[in-house]
Scaffold this motif. Structure first.
Motif, PDB file in Angstrom:
ATOM      1  N   GLU A  56       8.385   6.855  23.049  1.00 40.38           N
ATOM      2  CA  GLU A  56       8.830   7.597  23.068  1.00 40.38           C
ATOM      3  C   GLU A  56       9.132   9.128  22.079  1.00 40.38           C
ATOM      4  N   ALA A  57       8.881   8.230  21.133  1.00 41.61           N
ATOM      5  CA  ALA A  57       9.299   8.919  19.846  1.00 41.61           C
ATOM      6  C   ALA A  57       7.615  10.128  20.153  1.00 41.61           C
ATOM      7  N   CYS A  58       6.471   9.818  20.520  1.00 41.23           N
ATOM      8  CA  CYS A  58       5.622  10.705  20.677  1.00 41.23           C
ATOM      9  C   CYS A  58       6.408  12.123  21.859  1.00 41.23           C
ATOM     10  N   LEU A  59       6.903  11.557  22.820  1.00 47.89           N
ATOM     11  CA  LEU A  59       7.720  12.527  23.923  1.00 47.89           C
ATOM     12  C   LEU A  59       8.050  13.293  23.409  1.00 47.89           C
ATOM     13  N   ARG A  60       9.058  12.873  22.688  1.00 44.36           N
ATOM     14  CA  ARG A  60       9.815  14.123  22.040  1.00 44.36           C
ATOM     15  C   ARG A  60       9.434  15.226  21.251  1.00 44.36           C
ATOM     16  N   GLY A  61       8.064  15.161  21.014  1.00 46.03           N
ATOM     17  CA  GLY A  61       7.151  15.624  20.035  1.00 46.03           C
ATOM     18  C   GLY A  61       6.652  16.387  21.159  1.00 46.03           C
ATOM     19  N   GLY A  62       6.663  16.604  21.881  1.00 48.99           N
ATOM     20  CA  GLY A  62       5.447  16.926  23.351  1.00 48.99           C
ATOM     21  C   GLY A  62       4.286  16.243  23.628  1.00 48.99           C
ATOM     22  N   ALA A  63       3.882  14.955  23.310  1.00 52.16           N
ATOM     23  CA  ALA A  63       2.930  14.846  23.727  1.00 52.16           C
ATOM     24  C   ALA A  63       3.004  14.173  25.559  1.00 52.16           C
ATOM     25  N   ARG A  64       1.868  14.205  25.269  1.00 52.77           N
ATOM     26  CA  ARG A  64       1.349  13.730  27.160  1.00 52.77           C
ATOM     27  C   ARG A  64       1.192  11.734  27.669  1.00 52.77           C
TER      28      ARG A  64
ATOM     29  N   ALA B 244      -4.411   9.866  29.780  1.00 56.03           N
ATOM     30  CA  ALA B 244      -4.716   9.446  30.963  1.00 56.03           C
ATOM     31  C   ALA B 244      -4.453  10.721  32.424  1.00 56.03           C
ATOM     32  N   THR B 245      -2.647  10.399  31.904  1.00 53.38           N
ATOM     33  CA  THR B 245      -2.386  10.942  33.456  1.00 53.38           C
ATOM     34  C   THR B 245      -2.697  12.486  33.057  1.00 53.38           C
ATOM     35  N   ASP B 246      -1.988  13.166  32.196  1.00 50.42           N
ATOM     36  CA  ASP B 246      -1.967  13.844  31.947  1.00 50.42           C
ATOM     37  C   ASP B 246      -0.081  14.414  31.820  1.00 50.42           C
ATOM     38  N   ASP B 247       0.653  13.248  32.167  1.00 55.07           N
ATOM     39  CA  ASP B 247       2.130  13.281  32.395  1.00 55.07           C
ATOM     40  C   ASP B 247       3.032  12.934  30.855  1.00 55.07           C
ATOM     41  N   HIS B 248       3.959  13.716  31.049  1.00 52.75           N
ATOM     42  CA  HIS B 248       4.924  13.775  30.142  1.00 52.75           C
ATOM     43  C   HIS B 248       5.446  12.539  30.665  1.00 52.75           C
ATOM     44  N   ALA B 249       5.581  11.359  30.342  1.00 49.58           N
ATOM     45  CA  ALA B 249       6.131  10.274  30.897  1.00 49.58           C
ATOM     46  C   ALA B 249       5.719   9.135  29.807  1.00 49.58           C
TER      47      ALA B 249
ATOM     48  N   ALA C 210       0.862  -1.095  -0.428  1.00 51.54           N
ATOM     49  CA  ALA C 210      -0.081   0.094  -0.448  1.00 51.54           C
ATOM     50  C   ALA C 210       1.237   1.193  -0.123  1.00 51.54           C
ATOM     51  N   ARG C 211       0.242   1.906  -0.008  1.00 55.00           N
ATOM     52  CA  ARG C 211       0.857   3.270  -0.292  1.00 55.00           C
ATOM     53  C   ARG C 211       0.638   4.655   0.692  1.00 55.00           C
ATOM     54  N   PRO C 212       0.643   4.412   1.893  1.00 49.86           N
ATOM     55  CA  PRO C 212       0.113   4.803   3.322  1.00 49.86           C
ATOM     56  C   PRO C 212       0.618   6.865   3.196  1.00 49.86           C
ATOM     57  N   GLN C 213      -0.176   7.321   3.653  1.00 49.92           N
ATOM     58  CA  GLN C 213       0.311   8.716   4.066  1.00 49.92           C
ATOM     59  C   GLN C 213      -0.567   8.748   5.475  1.00 49.92           C
ATOM     60  N   LEU C 214       0.216   9.248   6.198  1.00 52.44           N
ATOM     61  CA  LEU C 214      -0.040  10.079   7.934  1.00 52.44           C
ATOM     62  C   LEU C 214      -1.197  11.156   7.427  1.00 52.44           C
ATOM     63  N   ILE C 215      -1.974  11.332   8.092  1.00 54.04           N
ATOM     64  CA  ILE C 215      -2.623  12.690   8.218  1.00 54.04           C
ATOM     65  C   ILE C 215      -3.025  13.006   9.536  1.00 54.04           C
ATOM     66  N   THR C 216      -2.165  13.923  10.076  1.00 54.60           N
ATOM     67  CA  THR C 216      -2.811  14.571  11.562  1.00 54.60           C
ATOM     68  C   THR C 216      -3.554  16.315  11.597  1.00 54.60           C
ATOM     69  N   GLU C 217      -3.114  17.015  12.651  1.00 52.89           N
ATOM     70  CA  GLU C 217      -3.376  18.663  12.757  1.00 52.89           C
ATOM     71  C   GLU C 217      -1.933  18.403  13.278  1.00 52.89           C
ATOM     72  N   GLU C 218      -2.067  20.130  12.767  1.00 52.07           N
ATOM     73  CA  GLU C 218      -1.250  21.068  13.181  1.00 52.07           C
ATOM     74  C   GLU C 218       0.081  20.225  14.842  1.00 52.07           C
ATOM     75  N   ALA C 219      -1.174  20.200  15.733  1.00 54.77           N
ATOM     76  CA  ALA C 219      -0.585  20.772  17.487  1.00 54.77           C
ATOM     77  C   ALA C 219       0.004  19.366  16.992  1.00 54.77           C
ATOM     78  N   HIS C 220      -0.949  17.679  16.340  1.00 58.26           N
ATOM     79  CA  HIS C 220      -0.080  16.615  16.907  1.00 58.26           C
ATOM     80  C   HIS C 220       0.857  16.222  15.767  1.00 58.26           C
ATOM     81  N   ALA C 221       0.985  17.419  14.561  1.00 56.99           N
ATOM     82  CA  ALA C 221       2.266  16.935  13.637  1.00 56.99           C
ATOM     83  C   ALA C 221       3.487  16.567  14.140  1.00 56.99           C
ATOM     84  N   PRO C 222       4.364  17.123  15.301  1.00 53.78           N
ATOM     85  CA  PRO C 222       5.291  17.089  16.228  1.00 53.78           C
ATOM     86  C   PRO C 222       5.703  15.517  16.302  1.00 53.78           C
ATOM     87  N   ALA C 223       4.298  14.808  17.132  1.00 58.53           N
ATOM     88  CA  ALA C 223       4.345  13.340  17.882  1.00 58.53           C
ATOM     89  C   ALA C 223       4.532  12.361  16.631  1.00 58.53           C
ATOM     90  N   VAL C 224       3.239  13.242  16.060  1.00 57.37           N
ATOM     91  CA  VAL C 224       3.594  12.058  14.485  1.00 57.37           C
ATOM     92  C   VAL C 224       4.848  11.893  13.481  1.00 57.37           C
TER      93      VAL C 224
END
Lengths: 331, 331
Positions: free
Chosen positions: B284-292, B295-300, B101-115
């Protein structure tokens, strides 16, 4: 713990330990793990792991506890299998540390080396092992009564321990009929205990083990050809031996770990649940005692065909579930 | 693979990824994982993981595939959460490698760094990421049509992606109503795709995500107070956005891993299922992108309150299940 929390915990644990993963042509026919569980769950009316844990709290706190294990017979499994002793020893330790019970392990001579090796690495040598003798039903019945006389246990728990069928014969889950002298009739402890009003718990994964007798007819209908015996026993391979609670799991060790996890959450001591390295060490100990994988007959660090990583994963998830329910930090 | 094997595989995978383990007061109210699953399972009539995997085989082999992800909004989760991108990227890779398949990811600006961070570690940079714009329904609807025009995908898959309720508002699973400009209306891709006869799959864990619209009324009755919105939206927090298949799991990443495992078993390429280290690296990659942690809102390094070990355990068991079913060696 509130009743609703206990119920939810039990459902979570039960669901995990009944996820089926089996090698093709391994042990139980494919697709039976969940139906076997559902039959036992319906008969009990409650989640099985928490029902068993609660029964232990009520019956063996500060009291003697007998745990009977050891499955497999010659020629494939002359010194037993890796399913059983790890779960039995885990549960014994948990009852000792968590409930101040005085556990005693019981097995037959052939399986004793594996159980002994497990006890060596898991305990300070303070949990005794007793050998149930081989022999005819009358002798074995007397042995059972004598054991109960001497120990007056609060409960007798069976972990992956063969139970006789209606003809008094023992079977592997694949229907292989075991030679009468190859199996010690330790299952007679179940009926003897029940006559005395002693709590009994059976933990198994195939319907041929002590505990499934209470749901025997329902279990038979689940099997292809109604769970025939390969040598023609009219009643088939499913046992008639009943217990108060029958815990059906994908792997009997998992059933025992699940009951341990329920107990650990109830008394808020998560260290009772084995860490992956401990679990792995128990299976290794079985091998040192000569036991083999019961599904593949291999002398390998695996249980029911599932490699060690799978069992590590199960105890890890049990620790997570127990931690969340008991409000403890996840370790 | 025979139909019966496929059915059994799906049931095994579905059971594992719907074992509930949640921190108290975390995300979904306790006790809802299995009922949510059962509603979706009943509506589908088949195991959800294999239904979704089969839909992918049929729709995106040698074709473009869009995978939409990204959940969480300010103030608690300004750069999204660790549930979603790991599952989305895993599925994209599996479709690319396993189905060409030829996949493409789609997200919004705020979530782009994590993706983007997930794509960086998991691929050779050859899976593109497209940003769905913020804005009003009309603008977003046009954007959705344009994306479909340009890519003509065989399927659109949503992994933990907010779906609007009847009032067009977006919610967290706890009923928190998100500010309209905080959420890009990428969920409009679902209805637009369906109008064009394009296969749609939603993977979620709370009822507020794209996919649950087809079982909205049944889902509402499961929640306390019928899944109210905390700010009084009359229709509550459950989405109206439907997909052809809705995969409900305990954690949305697990749902995506489960679909991946089903696909891997079907095409006998188990390496499509992430190893524990790969899974860990994605979180870990999600965290580097700023995601949390959602459930806990922790950066963990945790997902829905569950530490990394729990997720490693899930992918390990999925690999075991897939190996047994496909007759491959367990790795």
């Amino acid at each position: 713990m509130l009743d609703a929390d206990l119920e939810r915990l039990g459902d979570q644990i039960d669901r995990l330990v009944t996820v089926e993963m089996r090698p093709a042509h391994g042990s139980v026919p494919a697709g039976l793990v969940v139906p076997l569980y559902q039959v036992c769950r319906a008969a009990n009316g409650r989640p099985l792991s928490t029902a068993a844990a609660e029964a232990l709290v009520n019956s063996v706190t500060d009291r003697p506890l007998l745990i009977v294990t050891g499955a497999g017979a010659p020629p494939a499994l002359p010194a037993g299998e890796t399913d059983g002793p790890p779960g039995a020893v885990t549960l014994a330790l948990a009852a000792q540390r968590g409930l101040r019970a005085r556990p005693q392990l019981i097995t037959e001579e052939a399986h004793a080396p594996a159980v002994r090796e497990c006890l060596k690495i898991a305990t300070d040598g303070d949990i005794p092992l007793q050998i149930f003798p081989y022999g005819d039903p009358a002798t074995a019945g007397l042995a059972a009564e004598r054991i109960l006389d001497r120990h007056t246990p609060g409960a007798v728990v069976f972990v992956e321990r063969d139970g006789a069928n209606a003809e008094g014969r023992y079977h592997g889950v694949r229907g292989n009929c075991r030679a009468p002298l190859d199996v010690a009739r330790a299952d007679l402890l179940a009926a003897a205990a029940r006559r005395r009003g002693i709590t009994t718990i059976g933990i198994g994964d195939g319907g041929n083990e002590v505990g499934f007798g209470g749901v025997r007819e329902q279990v038979r209908t689940l099997f292809p050809r109604r769970a025939d015996c390969t040598e023609g026993c009219p009643s088939g391979r499913i046992t008639t031996v009943e217990t108060d609670v029958c815990v059906s799991a994908g792997v009997s060790n998992w059933g025992a770990y699940g009951v341990t996890a329920a107990l650990a959450a109830m008394i808020k001591d998560l260290d009772l649940i084995p860490a992956p390295a401990q679990e792995h060490a128990l299976v290794e100990a079985c091998l040192r005692g000569g036991a083999r994988d019961g599904a593949t007959d291999d002398h390998a660090i695996s249980v029911d065909g599932i490699p060690s990583e799978g069992h590590s994963a199960i105890v890890t998830l049990l620790r997570t579930i127990a931690a969340f329910t008991s409000g403890q930090p996840v370790k």
